[in-house]
Design an enzyme around this catalytic site. Structure first.
Site, PDB file in Angstrom:
ATOM      1  CB  THR A  20      -1.065   0.038   1.450  1.00 52.00           C
ATOM      2  OG1 THR A  20      -0.123  -0.045   2.566  1.00 52.00           O
ATOM      3  CG2 THR A  20      -1.923  -1.193   1.206  1.00 52.00           C
ATOM      4  CG  ASP A  56       3.978  -4.800   3.724  1.00 54.11           C
ATOM      5  OD1 ASP A  56       4.347  -5.114   4.839  1.00 54.11           O
ATOM      6  OD2 ASP A  56       4.502  -3.757   3.039  1.00 54.11           O
ATOM      7  CE1 TYR A  61       6.079   2.661   2.532  1.00 60.73           C
ATOM      8  CE2 TYR A  61       4.181   0.975   2.834  1.00 60.73           C
ATOM      9  CZ  TYR A  61       5.480   1.115   2.657  1.00 60.73           C
ATOM     10  OH  TYR A  61       6.412   0.154   2.401  1.00 60.73           O
ATOM     11  CD  GLN A 178       7.917  -5.489   3.267  1.00 62.31           C
ATOM     12  OE1 GLN A 178       7.739  -4.435   2.650  1.00 62.31           O
ATOM     13  NE2 GLN A 178       7.337  -5.882   4.263  1.00 62.31           N
ATOM     14  CG  LEU A 209       4.666  -6.508 -10.277  1.00 62.88           C
ATOM     15  CD1 LEU A 209       3.370  -5.855 -10.440  1.00 62.88           C
ATOM     16  CD2 LEU A 209       5.000  -7.685 -11.293  1.00 62.88           C
ATOM     17  NE  ARG A 286      -0.791   3.846  -8.317  1.00 60.61           N
ATOM     18  CZ  ARG A 286      -0.376   5.104  -8.294  1.00 60.61           C
ATOM     19  NH1 ARG A 286      -1.005   6.156  -7.742  1.00 60.61           N
ATOM     20  NH2 ARG A 286       0.785   5.462  -9.072  1.00 60.61           N
ATOM     21  CD  GLN A 290      -2.303  -1.193 -10.334  1.00 64.11           C
ATOM     22  OE1 GLN A 290      -2.334  -1.041  -8.931  1.00 64.11           O
ATOM     23  NE2 GLN A 290      -1.933  -0.076 -10.632  1.00 64.11           N
TER      24      GLN A 290
HETATM   25  N1  LIG Z   1      10.259  -2.404   3.239  1.00 60.66           N
HETATM   26  C1  LIG Z   1      10.407  -1.364   2.406  1.00 60.66           C
HETATM   27  O1  LIG Z   1      11.349  -0.610   2.622  1.00 60.66           O
HETATM   28  C2  LIG Z   1       9.562  -1.599   1.009  1.00 60.66           C
HETATM   29  C3  LIG Z   1       9.880  -0.708   0.084  1.00 60.66           C
HETATM   30  C4  LIG Z   1       9.224  -0.604  -0.996  1.00 60.66           C
HETATM   31  C5  LIG Z   1       7.749  -1.182  -1.027  1.00 60.66           C
HETATM   32  N2  LIG Z   1       7.445  -1.890  -0.015  1.00 60.66           N
HETATM   33  C6  LIG Z   1       6.286  -2.770   0.161  1.00 60.66           C
HETATM   34  O2  LIG Z   1       6.124  -3.501  -0.901  1.00 60.66           O
HETATM   35  C7  LIG Z   1       4.963  -3.040  -1.800  1.00 60.66           C
HETATM   36  C8  LIG Z   1       5.108  -3.397  -3.131  1.00 60.66           C
HETATM   37  O3  LIG Z   1       6.156  -2.731  -3.552  1.00 60.66           O
HETATM   38  P1  LIG Z   1       6.039  -1.788  -4.921  1.00 60.66           P
HETATM   39  O4  LIG Z   1       4.761  -0.926  -4.543  1.00 60.66           O
HETATM   40  O5  LIG Z   1       7.130  -0.978  -5.577  1.00 60.66           O
HETATM   41  O6  LIG Z   1       5.655  -2.841  -6.051  1.00 60.66           O
HETATM   42  P2  LIG Z   1       5.676  -3.463  -7.582  1.00 60.66           P
HETATM   43  O7  LIG Z   1       4.539  -4.479  -7.471  1.00 60.66           O
HETATM   44  O8  LIG Z   1       6.868  -3.592  -7.872  1.00 60.66           O
HETATM   45  O9  LIG Z   1       5.161  -2.015  -8.295  1.00 60.66           O
HETATM   46  C9  LIG Z   1       3.720  -1.682  -8.000  1.00 60.66           C
HETATM   47  C10 LIG Z   1       3.410  -0.483  -9.124  1.00 60.66           C
HETATM   48  O10 LIG Z   1       3.427  -1.594 -10.356  1.00 60.66           O
HETATM   49  C11 LIG Z   1       2.196  -0.984 -10.920  1.00 60.66           C
HETATM   50  N3  LIG Z   1       1.206  -2.492 -11.116  1.00 60.66           N
HETATM   51  C12 LIG Z   1       0.981  -3.022 -10.153  1.00 60.66           C
HETATM   52  N4  LIG Z   1       0.483  -4.117 -10.568  1.00 60.66           N
HETATM   53  C13 LIG Z   1       0.179  -3.743 -12.101  1.00 60.66           C
HETATM   54  C14 LIG Z   1      -0.424  -4.371 -12.835  1.00 60.66           C
HETATM   55  N5  LIG Z   1      -1.011  -5.817 -12.518  1.00 60.66           N
HETATM   56  N6  LIG Z   1      -0.870  -3.888 -13.911  1.00 60.66           N
HETATM   57  C15 LIG Z   1      -0.048  -2.755 -13.898  1.00 60.66           C
HETATM   58  N7  LIG Z   1       0.459  -2.113 -13.325  1.00 60.66           N
HETATM   59  C16 LIG Z   1       0.711  -2.718 -12.102  1.00 60.66           C
HETATM   60  C17 LIG Z   1       1.401  -0.215 -10.347  1.00 60.66           C
HETATM   61  O11 LIG Z   1       1.886   1.396 -10.592  1.00 60.66           O
HETATM   62  P3  LIG Z   1       1.007   2.492 -11.498  1.00 60.66           P
HETATM   63  O12 LIG Z   1      -0.308   2.137 -10.621  1.00 60.66           O
HETATM   64  O13 LIG Z   1       1.573   3.717 -10.986  1.00 60.66           O
HETATM   65  O14 LIG Z   1       0.865   2.066 -12.874  1.00 60.66           O
HETATM   66  C18 LIG Z   1       1.880  -0.260  -8.761  1.00 60.66           C
HETATM   67  O15 LIG Z   1       1.727   0.593  -8.239  1.00 60.66           O
HETATM   68  C19 LIG Z   1       4.829  -1.670  -1.381  1.00 60.66           C
HETATM   69  O16 LIG Z   1       3.423  -1.015  -1.691  1.00 60.66           O
HETATM   70  C20 LIG Z   1       4.947  -1.499   0.020  1.00 60.66           C
HETATM   71  O17 LIG Z   1       3.972  -2.102   0.760  1.00 60.66           O
HETATM   72  C21 LIG Z   1       8.237  -2.043   1.148  1.00 60.66           C
END
Ligand SMILES: NC(=O)c1ccc[n+]([C@@H]2O[C@H](COP(=O)([O-])OP(=O)(O)OC[C@H]3O[C@@H](n4cnc5c(N)ncnc54)[C@H](OP(=O)(O)O)[C@@H]3O)[C@@H](O)[C@H]2O)c1
Length: 325
Positions: A20, A56, A61, A178, A209, A286, A290
């Site tokens: 999120t 998560d 955030y 994580q 992704l 979001r 997705q």
């Molecule tokens: N512990 C840490 O330091 C840390 C760091 C980073 C993340 N996290 C956690 O991990 C989660 C995932 O990381 P992330 O948000 O970078 O993940 P990700 O899955 O690599 O990227 C997510 C983004 O990809 C796009 N997306 C996702 N599913 C899609 C689909 N089916 N089709 C098209 N576009 C898609 C969206 O961007 P658009 O909507 O802009 O297209 C979405 O916001 C975070 O939300 C957070 O909870 C933790």
């Protein structure tokens, strides 16, 4: 949806988890542009409906906003999904973010998270970053006390090295790590994943992704049109000279995925899940569409032949990237 046990705990997590970060909305240092809260809630509800059993989030955030939105979604779900949140990133009135692992800060943060989420116990409470590094033991003691008090079920860490996990494990068990993990970020493969596997530490990987790059839905034009407050504008992977090479790789991955009747998103998720030490892949959620697309990856096992082909494509991509330096 398939589930895997989180390390030595009794938590069974769906292999796809919902992240999120972007749900936090716009207007802060690491925003993903503006976000409609109603749509975020719909996305989370849709994911749970499709079998995702955990979310998560983190206080930082949207500077408290993502946890509030998750709290709104939780009110509409029965039985509720498991909730993982984090501690250790605080912010000042002007939005400056800093690390604080003092015991008093951890206890205060926990109360605020419980309130924003509207729950009485956090299923998985993770130290977000080892920052400041010399206080990880102090924060871990605080988390162990919160477990004793019944406010936290399991304690995890994020962005920790093996050495840092070894230090805190002496005080209280580490339920999970994580770390980042994707085809474009493989730093955990050689040391961290085997270590977690050997020691009963669950692994919930983030950015599988690569912040959307590996979905195959990004083009140069789409990247150029990202909102002003989308932090990805400053991410080197979304900028030249890397962007061109990344898009070229994604084009080739798409062709692999199509041969199996899958999308690039599904290929990228199944690829991180091919490693047995990985409990679950946290994908940013979001919009309902997705998570609908992501969930299908949780049912698919990456064929060995596809894994081999991807390995070759990644090796070539790495060679090209290295030649840029
Ligand atoms: N512990 C840490 O330091 C840390 C760091 C980073 C993340 N996290 C956690 O991990 C989660 C995932 O990381 P992330 O948000 O970078 O993940 P990700 O899955 O690599 O990227 C997510 C983004 O990809 C796009 N997306 C996702 N599913 C899609 C689909 N089916 N089709 C098209 N576009 C898609 C969206 O961007 P658009 O909507 O802009 O297209 C979405 O916001 C975070 O939300 C957070 O909870 C933790």
């Amino acid at each position: 949806m398939k589930t895997r046990r989180l390390g030595d705990t009794d938590l069974e997590l769906s292999v796809i988890g919902m992240g999120t970060w972007a749900v936090g909305g716009g207007g802060w240092r690491y925003a993903w542009g503006p976000q409609d809260d109603e749509e975020s809630v719909r996305a989370l509800l849709r994911g749970v409906e499709m079998g995702v059993n955990w979310i998560d989030t983190a206080p930082v955030y949207g500077l408290g906003h993502a946890e509030e939105v998750v709290g709104r979604a939780l009110k509409e779900i029965s039985p509720p999904p498991l909730v993982a949140t984090k501690l250790g990133r605080r912010w000042k009135d002007d939005g400056t973010i800093y690390g604080d692992l003092a015991k008093s800060s951890v206890k205060e943060e926990c109360e605020m998270s419980l309130r924003r989420l509207g729950i009485e116990r956090i299923d998985l409470y993770q130290i977000h970053w080892p920052d400041p590094e010399d206080r990880i033991e102090e924060a871990w003691e605080a988390v162990a006390e919160l477990v004793e008090e019944g406010k936290v079920r399991y304690a995890g860490v994020s962005n920790f090295s093996v050495e840092q996990m070894e230090r805190v494990r002496k005080i209280h068990p580490v339920a999970s790590l994580q770390p980042p993990y994707s085809m474009l970020r493989r730093g955990i493969e050689e040391e961290i994943l085997p270590y977690c596997g050997r020691n009963g530490i669950g692994v919930v990987v983030y950015s599988p992704l690569q912040k959307g790059l590996l979905t195959g839905k990004y083009t140069r034009e789409k990247v150029a049109a990202l909102p002003e407050d989308d932090h990805r504008r400053g991410d080197p992977r979304f900028r030249e000279p890397h962007l061109g090479l990344n898009l070229e790789l994604v084009d080739r991955l798409k062709r692999v995925a199509e041969r199996y009747g899958k999308t690039c998103t599904q290929l990228a998720l199944a690829w991180v899940l091919r490693r047995g030490e990985v409990t679950s892949a946290i994908t940013g959620t979001r919009r309902p569409a997705q998570i609908e697309e992501a969930v299908a990856a949780g049912e698919w096992e990456l064929p060995e032949e596809a894994a081999r082909e991807i390995e070759e494509l990644l090796a070539e991509h790495e060679r090209k990237t290295a030649s840029l330096c």
